[in-house]
Design an enzyme around this catalytic site. Sequence first.
Site, PDB file in Angstrom:
ATOM      1  N   SER A 210       2.853  -2.094  10.397  1.00 43.98           N
ATOM      2  CA  SER A 210       4.290  -2.200  10.674  1.00 43.98           C
ATOM      3  C   SER A 210       4.842  -3.597  10.400  1.00 43.98           C
ATOM      4  O   SER A 210       5.774  -4.036  11.072  1.00 43.98           O
ATOM      5  CB  SER A 210       4.603  -1.743  12.097  1.00 43.98           C
ATOM      6  OG  SER A 210       4.259  -0.372  12.253  1.00 43.98           O
TER       7      SER A 210
ATOM      8  N   HIS B 224      -9.749   1.505   4.610  1.00 45.14           N
ATOM      9  CA  HIS B 224      -8.484   1.672   5.343  1.00 45.14           C
ATOM     10  C   HIS B 224      -8.730   2.634   6.508  1.00 45.14           C
ATOM     11  O   HIS B 224      -9.512   3.587   6.383  1.00 45.14           O
ATOM     12  CB  HIS B 224      -7.399   2.218   4.404  1.00 45.14           C
ATOM     13  CG  HIS B 224      -6.041   2.178   5.034  1.00 45.14           C
ATOM     14  ND1 HIS B 224      -5.632   3.122   5.936  1.00 45.14           N
ATOM     15  CD2 HIS B 224      -5.028   1.285   4.924  1.00 45.14           C
ATOM     16  CE1 HIS B 224      -4.404   2.815   6.351  1.00 45.14           C
ATOM     17  NE2 HIS B 224      -4.015   1.705   5.749  1.00 45.14           N
TER      18      HIS B 224
ATOM     19  N   GLU C  24      -7.111   5.015   7.566  1.00 44.72           N
ATOM     20  CA  GLU C  24      -6.864   6.428   7.253  1.00 44.72           C
ATOM     21  C   GLU C  24      -8.063   7.050   6.536  1.00 44.72           C
ATOM     22  O   GLU C  24      -8.327   8.246   6.677  1.00 44.72           O
ATOM     23  CB  GLU C  24      -5.566   6.551   6.424  1.00 44.72           C
ATOM     24  CG  GLU C  24      -4.344   6.295   7.313  1.00 44.72           C
ATOM     25  CD  GLU C  24      -3.142   5.709   6.608  1.00 44.72           C
ATOM     26  OE1 GLU C  24      -3.084   5.734   5.364  1.00 44.72           O
ATOM     27  OE2 GLU C  24      -2.236   5.213   7.319  1.00 44.72           O
TER      28      GLU C  24
ATOM     29  N   ASN D 281       0.874  -1.170   0.000  1.00 44.12           N
ATOM     30  CA  ASN D 281       0.000   0.000   0.000  1.00 44.12           C
ATOM     31  C   ASN D 281       0.912   1.220   0.000  1.00 44.12           C
ATOM     32  O   ASN D 281       1.457   1.588   1.034  1.00 44.12           O
ATOM     33  CB  ASN D 281      -0.892  -0.025   1.257  1.00 44.12           C
ATOM     34  CG  ASN D 281      -1.725   1.230   1.405  1.00 44.12           C
ATOM     35  OD1 ASN D 281      -1.796   2.060   0.500  1.00 44.12           O
ATOM     36  ND2 ASN D 281      -2.368   1.389   2.559  1.00 44.12           N
ATOM     37  N   TRP D 282       1.069   1.810  -1.182  1.00 40.11           N
ATOM     38  CA  TRP D 282       2.022   2.931  -1.301  1.00 40.11           C
ATOM     39  C   TRP D 282       1.508   4.190  -0.623  1.00 40.11           C
ATOM     40  O   TRP D 282       2.245   5.139  -0.435  1.00 40.11           O
ATOM     41  CB  TRP D 282       2.286   3.228  -2.781  1.00 40.11           C
ATOM     42  CG  TRP D 282       3.076   2.188  -3.501  1.00 40.11           C
ATOM     43  CD1 TRP D 282       3.535   0.992  -2.997  1.00 40.11           C
ATOM     44  CD2 TRP D 282       3.542   2.242  -4.869  1.00 40.11           C
ATOM     45  NE1 TRP D 282       4.248   0.309  -3.967  1.00 40.11           N
ATOM     46  CE2 TRP D 282       4.261   1.049  -5.120  1.00 40.11           C
ATOM     47  CE3 TRP D 282       3.409   3.171  -5.894  1.00 40.11           C
ATOM     48  CZ2 TRP D 282       4.846   0.782  -6.370  1.00 40.11           C
ATOM     49  CZ3 TRP D 282       3.985   2.910  -7.131  1.00 40.11           C
ATOM     50  CH2 TRP D 282       4.707   1.726  -7.360  1.00 40.11           C
ATOM     51  N   LYS D 283       0.214   4.245  -0.325  1.00 40.09           N
ATOM     52  CA  LYS D 283      -0.412   5.462   0.219  1.00 40.09           C
ATOM     53  C   LYS D 283      -0.095   6.648  -0.708  1.00 40.09           C
ATOM     54  O   LYS D 283       0.056   6.449  -1.917  1.00 40.09           O
ATOM     55  CB  LYS D 283       0.034   5.691   1.669  1.00 40.09           C
ATOM     56  CG  LYS D 283      -0.172   4.419   2.520  1.00 40.09           C
ATOM     57  CD  LYS D 283      -0.077   4.642   3.986  1.00 40.09           C
ATOM     58  CE  LYS D 283      -0.301   3.306   4.708  1.00 40.09           C
ATOM     59  NZ  LYS D 283      -0.337   3.446   6.150  1.00 40.09           N
TER      60      LYS D 283
ATOM     61  N   GLY E  33       2.592  -1.157   4.291  1.00 39.81           N
ATOM     62  CA  GLY E  33       2.716   0.257   3.957  1.00 39.81           C
ATOM     63  C   GLY E  33       4.175   0.629   3.736  1.00 39.81           C
ATOM     64  O   GLY E  33       4.755   0.371   2.686  1.00 39.81           O
ATOM     65  N   GLY E  34       4.779   1.199   4.764  1.00 39.74           N
ATOM     66  CA  GLY E  34       6.137   1.738   4.655  1.00 39.74           C
ATOM     67  C   GLY E  34       7.134   0.788   4.001  1.00 39.74           C
ATOM     68  O   GLY E  34       7.918   1.195   3.128  1.00 39.74           O
TER      69      GLY E  34
ATOM     70  N   GLU F 160      -5.942  -4.694  10.408  1.00 36.35           N
ATOM     71  CA  GLU F 160      -4.921  -3.671  10.617  1.00 36.35           C
ATOM     72  C   GLU F 160      -5.213  -2.908  11.903  1.00 36.35           C
ATOM     73  O   GLU F 160      -5.989  -1.934  11.894  1.00 36.35           O
ATOM     74  CB  GLU F 160      -4.904  -2.688   9.437  1.00 36.35           C
ATOM     75  CG  GLU F 160      -4.540  -3.326   8.121  1.00 36.35           C
ATOM     76  CD  GLU F 160      -3.886  -2.319   7.170  1.00 36.35           C
ATOM     77  OE1 GLU F 160      -2.780  -2.598   6.710  1.00 36.35           O
ATOM     78  OE2 GLU F 160      -4.474  -1.257   6.931  1.00 36.35           O
TER      79      GLU F 160
ATOM     80  N   GLY G 297       2.039   2.337  10.716  1.00 36.28           N
ATOM     81  CA  GLY G 297       3.031   3.398  10.564  1.00 36.28           C
ATOM     82  C   GLY G 297       3.710   3.803  11.857  1.00 36.28           C
ATOM     83  O   GLY G 297       4.388   4.823  11.919  1.00 36.28           O
TER      84      GLY G 297
HETATM   85  P1  PGA Z   1       2.453   0.280   7.640  1.00 25.78           P
HETATM   86  O1  PGA Z   1       1.046   0.525   6.945  1.00 25.78           O
HETATM   87  O2  PGA Z   1       2.994  -1.022   7.103  1.00 25.78           O
HETATM   88  O3  PGA Z   1       3.299   1.455   7.203  1.00 25.78           O
HETATM   89  O4  PGA Z   1       2.239   0.242   9.111  1.00 25.78           O
HETATM   90  C1  PGA Z   1       0.157  -0.538   6.700  1.00 25.78           C
HETATM   91  C2  PGA Z   1      -1.120   0.000   6.103  1.00 25.78           C
HETATM   92  O5  PGA Z   1      -1.572   1.066   6.526  1.00 25.78           O
HETATM   93  O6  PGA Z   1      -1.719  -0.614   5.201  1.00 25.78           O
END
Ligand code: PGA
Length: 247
Positions: A209, A94, A96, A9-11, A230-231, A165, A171
């Site tokens: 994470s 998600h 966010e 997930n590049w966001k 994500g990251g 999640e 994050g």
């Molecule tokens: P993260 O994000 O791996 O940076 O914690 C995961 C996500 O939000 O899908």
Amino acid sequence: MTKKLIAGNWKMNGGLAANQALLNSILSGLRGPACDVAVCVPAPYFAQCQPLLAQGPVALGAQDVSAHETGAYTGEVSVAMLKDFGVRYAIVGHSERRQYHGENDALVASKAQRALAGGVTPIVCVGETLAEREANRTEEVVKRQLAAVIHLNGHCISEIVVAYEPVWAIGTGKTATPEQARDVHGVLRAQLKAATPHAQRVKILYGGSMNAGNAAQLLAQPDIDGGLIGGASLKAPDFLTIIASAA
Ligand code: PGA
């Protein structure tokens, strides 16, 4: 047992040059992956990423999809538009989006329904906040979030992907322990089993994470069928290590 799925997930990260470099490194590092792999990129880059990923083992994904089919919904992207660019997966709900864009369970469920109707697999995200975990409400929260999607989608529920999640792990560098994740995945699997005879086919990803160091242990747990990353999906070596851990 179904193949695991590792989805990046590049966001809201990337750019033309960075995307090309990242995808080239991922594609050249992948040696016939034993799991399914996807990258969920920002919508403006579908046109760039589709040809880069064509014929390869990495599927294209979106980070959201509109609950509406077409029309006066400024800023939204429809499932038909995703299909035009060969998009296979769309993240919905998600945390966010729930947190910053006010998306509630009903809207997330209708986004999942719209994705399914349009032939795109929704990756439905559920997860509790830290306050909810501390109040022992984790199970209640994730079940409520998934129940809305089950209720609206009926027997089609076997076609979705679920991502657990925990909001406090996204994050933050704080990962759920393998036991914490396994427990919630077990709850979600049981809920799916009550809704469909094909529950075992539904992949339940862990996200929050997940990284090159902790992926193997998390992915070894029962009912953890992959990861939403994500990251660590923005760094090719880390993403490749996670993919290798899912083999
Ligand atoms: P993260 O994000 O791996 O940076 O914690 C995961 C996500 O939000 O899908």
